[in-house]
Design an enzyme around this catalytic site. Structure first.
Site, PDB file in Angstrom:
ATOM      1  N   LYS A  37      41.392  35.161  26.112  1.00 36.58           N
ATOM      2  CA  LYS A  37      42.831  35.027  26.379  1.00 36.58           C
ATOM      3  C   LYS A  37      43.328  33.838  25.597  1.00 36.58           C
ATOM      4  O   LYS A  37      42.724  32.763  25.664  1.00 36.58           O
ATOM      5  CB  LYS A  37      43.067  34.706  27.867  1.00 36.58           C
TER       6      LYS A  37
ATOM      7  N   ARG B 254      34.847  30.645  31.686  1.00 36.90           N
ATOM      8  CA  ARG B 254      34.585  30.926  33.103  1.00 36.90           C
ATOM      9  C   ARG B 254      33.587  32.085  33.161  1.00 36.90           C
ATOM     10  O   ARG B 254      33.905  33.214  32.765  1.00 36.90           O
ATOM     11  CB  ARG B 254      35.897  31.296  33.790  1.00 36.90           C
TER      12      ARG B 254
ATOM     13  N   HIS C 153      38.346  29.991  16.686  1.00 37.99           N
ATOM     14  CA  HIS C 153      37.940  29.066  17.745  1.00 37.99           C
ATOM     15  C   HIS C 153      37.284  29.790  18.930  1.00 37.99           C
ATOM     16  O   HIS C 153      36.197  29.422  19.374  1.00 37.99           O
ATOM     17  CB  HIS C 153      39.138  28.265  18.262  1.00 37.99           C
TER      18      HIS C 153
ATOM     19  N   LYS D 220      50.466  30.754  23.511  1.00 41.70           N
ATOM     20  CA  LYS D 220      51.330  29.586  23.309  1.00 41.70           C
ATOM     21  C   LYS D 220      52.463  29.664  24.328  1.00 41.70           C
ATOM     22  O   LYS D 220      52.780  30.755  24.818  1.00 41.70           O
ATOM     23  CB  LYS D 220      51.940  29.633  21.902  1.00 41.70           C
TER      24      LYS D 220
ATOM     25  N   ARG E 285      50.907  16.089  -4.082  1.00 47.67           N
ATOM     26  CA  ARG E 285      51.958  16.219  -5.099  1.00 47.67           C
ATOM     27  C   ARG E 285      53.032  15.136  -4.965  1.00 47.67           C
ATOM     28  O   ARG E 285      53.602  14.706  -5.953  1.00 47.67           O
ATOM     29  CB  ARG E 285      52.616  17.600  -4.989  1.00 47.67           C
TER      30      ARG E 285
ATOM     31  N   ILE F 203      30.334  24.343  39.052  1.00 51.59           N
ATOM     32  CA  ILE F 203      29.875  25.642  39.548  1.00 51.59           C
ATOM     33  C   ILE F 203      30.545  25.856  40.894  1.00 51.59           C
ATOM     34  O   ILE F 203      30.428  25.008  41.787  1.00 51.59           O
ATOM     35  CB  ILE F 203      28.348  25.657  39.733  1.00 51.59           C
ATOM     36  N   LYS F 204      31.251  26.937  40.998  1.00 51.75           N
ATOM     37  CA  LYS F 204      31.847  27.276  42.297  1.00 51.75           C
ATOM     38  C   LYS F 204      30.768  27.953  43.106  1.00 51.75           C
ATOM     39  O   LYS F 204      30.187  28.955  42.674  1.00 51.75           O
ATOM     40  CB  LYS F 204      33.009  28.246  42.101  1.00 51.75           C
TER      41      LYS F 204
ATOM     42  N   GLN G 141      38.781  21.393  27.488  1.00 50.91           N
ATOM     43  CA  GLN G 141      39.848  20.390  27.431  1.00 50.91           C
ATOM     44  C   GLN G 141      41.002  20.806  28.308  1.00 50.91           C
ATOM     45  O   GLN G 141      41.163  22.011  28.524  1.00 50.91           O
ATOM     46  CB  GLN G 141      40.343  20.191  26.000  1.00 50.91           C
TER      47      GLN G 141
ATOM     48  N   LEU H  38      30.358  18.274  37.483  1.00 51.47           N
ATOM     49  CA  LEU H  38      30.059  17.250  36.479  1.00 51.47           C
ATOM     50  C   LEU H  38      31.349  16.997  35.697  1.00 51.47           C
ATOM     51  O   LEU H  38      31.672  17.734  34.761  1.00 51.47           O
ATOM     52  CB  LEU H  38      28.956  17.738  35.533  1.00 51.47           C
TER      53      LEU H  38
HETATM   54  C1  BG6 Z   1      44.668  25.180  15.399  1.00 47.38           C
HETATM   55  C2  BG6 Z   1      45.752  26.199  15.511  1.00 47.38           C
HETATM   56  O1  BG6 Z   1      43.603  25.665  14.656  1.00 47.38           O
HETATM   57  O2  BG6 Z   1      44.201  24.849  16.702  1.00 47.38           O
HETATM   58  C3  BG6 Z   1      46.892  25.695  16.385  1.00 47.38           C
HETATM   59  O3  BG6 Z   1      46.247  26.500  14.222  1.00 47.38           O
HETATM   60  C4  BG6 Z   1      46.365  25.232  17.718  1.00 47.38           C
HETATM   61  O4  BG6 Z   1      47.879  26.695  16.571  1.00 47.38           O
HETATM   62  C5  BG6 Z   1      45.197  24.277  17.529  1.00 47.38           C
HETATM   63  O5  BG6 Z   1      47.426  24.576  18.396  1.00 47.38           O
HETATM   64  C6  BG6 Z   1      44.558  23.931  18.848  1.00 47.38           C
HETATM   65  O6  BG6 Z   1      43.649  22.887  18.673  1.00 47.38           O
HETATM   66  P1  BG6 Z   1      43.327  21.885  19.855  1.00 47.38           P
HETATM   67  O7  BG6 Z   1      42.227  21.045  19.332  1.00 47.38           O
HETATM   68  O8  BG6 Z   1      44.594  21.139  20.127  1.00 47.38           O
HETATM   69  O9  BG6 Z   1      42.938  22.737  21.012  1.00 47.38           O
END
Ligand code: BG6
Length: 512
Positions: A348, A361, A257, A351, A64, A392-393, A385, A412
């Protein structure tokens, strides 16, 4: 240079048919927004500079905001890193592929104006391939998808629409969204992104499981005691409080995720690596999962950090003062099938915690007692990440003249083992898949439905019961104080044998 042997591509069987189409146009809707600037354009540039975009590709930004070409390019470039001169030159070349059109999201005139621009760019080509990437807030998904179909759907060639979560807020709203998209966009044309499916370690799960007999053989309730999937971020919702408060951590990262990771860990072996065979198995395992029960859940919300320097969640001006929104949740899911019955999958996510980490794990059962006393359990850890690794422990004899044991690891670490290979960004990988028409790493409609079914009763329960308030935890901590007792109550055994902490092996001297 690592002596990496790259075996044949184990990708989808029909990958041979999945080719990039020359002269594709990629339309990025929401081009002036955060997602486009931070993820979409950097990923497109990454693909471009490595020669992975189709020949003759053109990228059109649409939003927009009224802005001229210079301002548009400034925004496109704002999150693209150019560490060398070569990158700078490539970025200049990349910018030549892209132009901008401004318009509304709910007016045919605007989309017809975009159509004129598309046709100019396509210069009378007979076959036109168009990919529409919706980097847009959910409130405009439906009108935009309708306008695109009516005004910009190519008469020949391919048409695809890429959409991003949130796909609704619960089962009903997700179905509504799907019903609205369906008349205009077929499932084969729809690519629902869950960017975790583009992460290198997540893409490795099926290869690890089904390409290694020793994992395959123990991957079940007879050997595995519990599975933990953890997502931790060291920052709060700063600046995103408005969006976040409407969704909360369960909808923001767990229903999508983390559940995707769980599904890949738990699904049965697909008949092939074709996208539909993989997705059929994913749906099957989701259908074997009962809805999460509130008794298996704890929720938390972060407060001011202990040193007072970081604000609590409710101190964010965009967050309602009475908010009960969870910024931390741990919950336990079960799968009612022969492989997994009784094994807790502990999820788990939080933020404003003490570190950044996403990992799986898998804790194996105790070894049979007798010769060992309290020997720690084996654990297989997939570090998604940062610093991708698999370790492997395991217990081993401490070198020396005694029979002392120690916890050590088979390790690895990608940075060491694959030091000469670049790990692609999740969005690069997924945009490339969508250009090729490979759906393997995108969420299918029935998969989405099955995932909402698992979470919706819990979400409604938390939304409706006003007396349920999240437990506070300090910004920068590990989460609510009850967390360790909670995970322990589902069987997870923490062992700090010899102060073991990956990646350092204990060097405790052996005692003769
Ligand atoms: C997003 C969420 O889908 O994934 C965010 O809306 C989160 O809150 C993010 O921070 C995490 O992604 P990554 O790739 O940084 O782990």
């Amino acid at each position: 240079m690592a002596d990496t042997i790259i075996h044949q591509d184990q990708g989808p069987e029909n990958a041979g048919n999945m080719e990039l189409k020359d002269n594709t146009i990629i339309v990025v809707l929401g081009a002036s927004g955060d997602l486009a600037k931070k993820k979409t354009f950097p990923a497109l540039f990454g693909l471009y500079r490595n020669g992975f975009l189709p020949k003759g590709v053109k990228i059109i930004g649409y939003a927009r905001t009224k802005m001229d070409h210079e301002e548009y390019l400034r925004r496109v470039k704002s999150h693209i890193k150019t560490p060398t001169k070569e990158y700078e030159q490539q970025l200049e070349e990349f910018c030549k592929t892209t132009t901008y059109v401004s318009g509304q999201y709910d007016q045919d005139d605007s989309f017809q104006n975009m159509e004129k621009h598309l046709q100019e760019v396509e210069k009378g080509q007979k076959v036109t391939n168009r990919i529409f990437y919706m980097a847009l807030p959910p409130s405009v998904f439906i009108p935009v998808s309708e306008h695109l179909k009516r005004n910009n759907y190519p008469s020949s060639g391919i048409a695809r629409i890429i959409i991003e979560k949130p796909f609704g807020k619960d089962l009903e709203s997700s179905r509504e969204l799907d019903r609205a998209l369906r008349p205009n966009w077929k499932e084969e044309e729809t690519f629902r992104i869950d960017h975790y499916l583009g992460k290198e370690m997540v893409k490795n799960i099926l290869i690890l499981r089904f390409g290694n007999e020793f994992f395959g053989a123990t991957w079940n309730r007879n050997h595995i005691d519990n599975v933990q999937i953890t997502f931790k971020e060291p920052f709060g919702t700063e600046g995103r409080g408005g969006y976040f408060d409407e969704f909360g951590i369960i909808r923001d990262v767990m229903q999508n995720h983390l559940l995707q990771v769980l599904t890949l860990l738990a699904m049965e072996r697909p008949i092939s690596f074709s996208s539909e065979d993989i997705r059929d198995e994913k749906v099957r395992v989701l259908r074997g999962m009962p809805a999460i029960e509130p008794k298996n859940v704890i929720i938390g919300q972060y407060e001011k950090s202990l040193d007072g320097t970081k604000p609590g969640y409710k101190e964010d001006d965009t967050v309602p003062k009475e908010s009960r929104c969870p910024t931390f949740t741990s919950m336990v899911a079960y799968i009612k099938n022969e492989r997994w019955d009784g094994v807790p999958f502990i999820l788990k996510a939080g933020k404003a915690l003490n570190e950044q980490k996403t990992e799986v794990r898998i804790q194996y059962k105790d070894v049979t007692s007798g010769i060992f006393k309290d020997i720690p359990r084996n654990e297989l850890v997939l570090r998604v990440q940062p610093n991708e690794s698999i370790y492997i422990k395991m217990n081993s004899k401490l070198p020396g003249l005694s029979m002392q044991t120690t916890v050590t690891e088979l390790d690895l670490t990608y940075r060491k083992r694959f030091s000469d290979l670049k790990i692609p960004e999740a969005y690069e990988s997924l945009i490339l898949d969508s250009l090729k028409g490979d759906h393997s790493n995108f969420v299918r409609d029935d998969e989405l439905d099955a995932s909402w079914r698992i979470f919706t009763p819990l979400l409604h329960y938390l939304d409706d019961n006003k007396e349920i308030v999240p437990m506070g935890y300090p910004y920068g901590s590990r989460g609510p104080a009850v967390l360790d007792d909670f995970t322990a109550s589902y069987g997870y055994k923490f062992s700090d044998a010899a102060g073991y902490q990956w990646p350092q092996t204990s060097t405790e001297p052996n005692k003769l």
